[in-house]
Enzyme design. Sequence first.
Site, PDB file in Angstrom:
ATOM      1  N   HIS A 126       0.657  -1.262  -0.166  1.00 27.68           N
ATOM      2  CA  HIS A 126      -0.133   0.103  -0.034  1.00 27.68           C
ATOM      3  C   HIS A 126       0.984   1.167   0.121  1.00 27.68           C
ATOM      4  O   HIS A 126       0.350   2.384  -0.304  1.00 27.68           O
ATOM      5  CB  HIS A 126      -0.856   0.167   1.241  1.00 27.68           C
ATOM      6  CG  HIS A 126      -2.129  -1.263   1.262  1.00 27.68           C
ATOM      7  ND1 HIS A 126      -2.889  -1.072   0.087  1.00 27.68           N
ATOM      8  CD2 HIS A 126      -2.235  -1.958   2.141  1.00 27.68           C
ATOM      9  CE1 HIS A 126      -3.488  -2.229   0.506  1.00 27.68           C
ATOM     10  NE2 HIS A 126      -3.280  -2.782   1.527  1.00 27.68           N
ATOM     11  N   ASP A 163      -2.686 -10.818  -2.416  1.00 28.62           N
ATOM     12  CA  ASP A 163      -3.194 -10.256  -0.810  1.00 28.62           C
ATOM     13  C   ASP A 163      -4.702  -9.979  -1.112  1.00 28.62           C
ATOM     14  O   ASP A 163      -5.177  -9.442  -2.270  1.00 28.62           O
ATOM     15  CB  ASP A 163      -2.431  -9.171  -0.706  1.00 28.62           C
ATOM     16  CG  ASP A 163      -2.872  -8.508   0.754  1.00 28.62           C
ATOM     17  OD1 ASP A 163      -2.011  -8.871   1.704  1.00 28.62           O
ATOM     18  OD2 ASP A 163      -3.869  -7.848   0.981  1.00 28.62           O
ATOM     19  N   HIS A 165      -6.167  -7.214  -0.269  1.00 22.95           N
ATOM     20  CA  HIS A 165      -6.354  -5.948  -0.392  1.00 22.95           C
ATOM     21  C   HIS A 165      -5.667  -5.563  -1.813  1.00 22.95           C
ATOM     22  O   HIS A 165      -4.457  -6.005  -2.065  1.00 22.95           O
ATOM     23  CB  HIS A 165      -5.778  -4.929   0.394  1.00 22.95           C
ATOM     24  CG  HIS A 165      -6.527  -5.146   1.963  1.00 22.95           C
ATOM     25  ND1 HIS A 165      -5.688  -6.251   2.820  1.00 22.95           N
ATOM     26  CD2 HIS A 165      -7.455  -4.743   2.594  1.00 22.95           C
ATOM     27  CE1 HIS A 165      -6.445  -6.234   3.910  1.00 22.95           C
ATOM     28  NE2 HIS A 165      -7.723  -5.519   3.762  1.00 22.95           N
ATOM     29  N   ASP A 244      -4.250 -12.875   3.582  1.00 20.69           N
ATOM     30  CA  ASP A 244      -5.428 -12.640   4.476  1.00 20.69           C
ATOM     31  C   ASP A 244      -6.826 -12.610   3.510  1.00 20.69           C
ATOM     32  O   ASP A 244      -7.809 -12.243   4.101  1.00 20.69           O
ATOM     33  CB  ASP A 244      -5.330 -10.948   4.728  1.00 20.69           C
ATOM     34  CG  ASP A 244      -4.845 -10.080   3.528  1.00 20.69           C
ATOM     35  OD1 ASP A 244      -4.442 -10.653   2.321  1.00 20.69           O
ATOM     36  OD2 ASP A 244      -4.481  -8.960   3.952  1.00 20.69           O
TER      37      ASP A 244
HETATM   38 ZN   LIG Z   1      -3.989  -7.145   2.826  1.00 23.80          ZN
END
Ligand SMILES: [Zn+2]
Length: 309
Positions: A126, A163, A165, A244
């Site tokens: 991120h 991931d 996200h 995740d």
């Molecule tokens: Zn994540």
Amino acid sequence: MPLAYLHHPDCLRHEMGRGHPERPDRIHAIEDQLAASQLMDLIRYYEAPLATRQQLARVHDGQYIDQIINHTDKEGSVYLDPDSLLTPQTPQAALRAAGALVYATDLVLTHKHKVAFCNIRPPGHHALRDQAMGFCFFNNVAVGAAHALENYGLNRVAIVDFDVHHGNGTEAIFTDEPRILFCSTFQHPFYPHCGADTVSDHIINVPLPAGTGGEKFRDAVILYWLPALHKFAPQMIFISAGFDAHEDDSISLMRLHEKDYAWVTEEILFIADRYAQGRIVSTLEGGYDLSALGRSVATHLRVLMRMNG
Ligand SMILES: [Zn+2]
């Protein structure tokens, strides 16, 4: 040739407060599971070095790098975004995490190892050029990929990110860099609330609805990632390995299992064997249910070490 495993104890000293999901126990859970699975004897341990300013500056703004690396005890702890606490221990951990990717890239591109895994934190995908975000300070995988481009003159480097996200930082850093193919699957709508609208032939974003399980995930990888990877023919592959999206991970609503991580790792390995001399650097991103994280990483590494079957 054993798998190169990169870590540094400094990665355990960065703590963002009681109850924060991105915690040092994540690293311990992975190491415990690798020991229990008798994988520790089969890997070669390397201590992660500190990334240099020059290595970071390929993907981060100078002023931002200085803000992180010059942070000291005197200033205490400062929230850089609501999820990301810069503590006096953070600079060393973040420099080791980014340094792990640089060293792993060196090990793979100098033919000392075919495959490397970085068990590091803080994660990175991120992190933007000039901003910490979502538990991430330096964009570790971007630092590694930029090192492969600039130091070794590669022209086609793929980054795959499973991931849960969206790897918004990685996308933003390489949005104008056609030498990078970025493939990402992620729950959407979900944090960081972007990526679904991207149109680019070297950014392959695959938003997946909450509740997506292994079958739909595999379909999406087959439909979107694999054709792009075959067309691109990467000389090296980086994996932003976040776990995740596991069903047991309460941070998301996706329903992947170890067998899905084994499957996607096999697909990546196949592409790497075909085009990239088998060269893969994988690095830890998310994964917050400790038991699922340990099991998933052990599964991922077993495939990377060709112990499947
Ligand atoms: Zn994540």
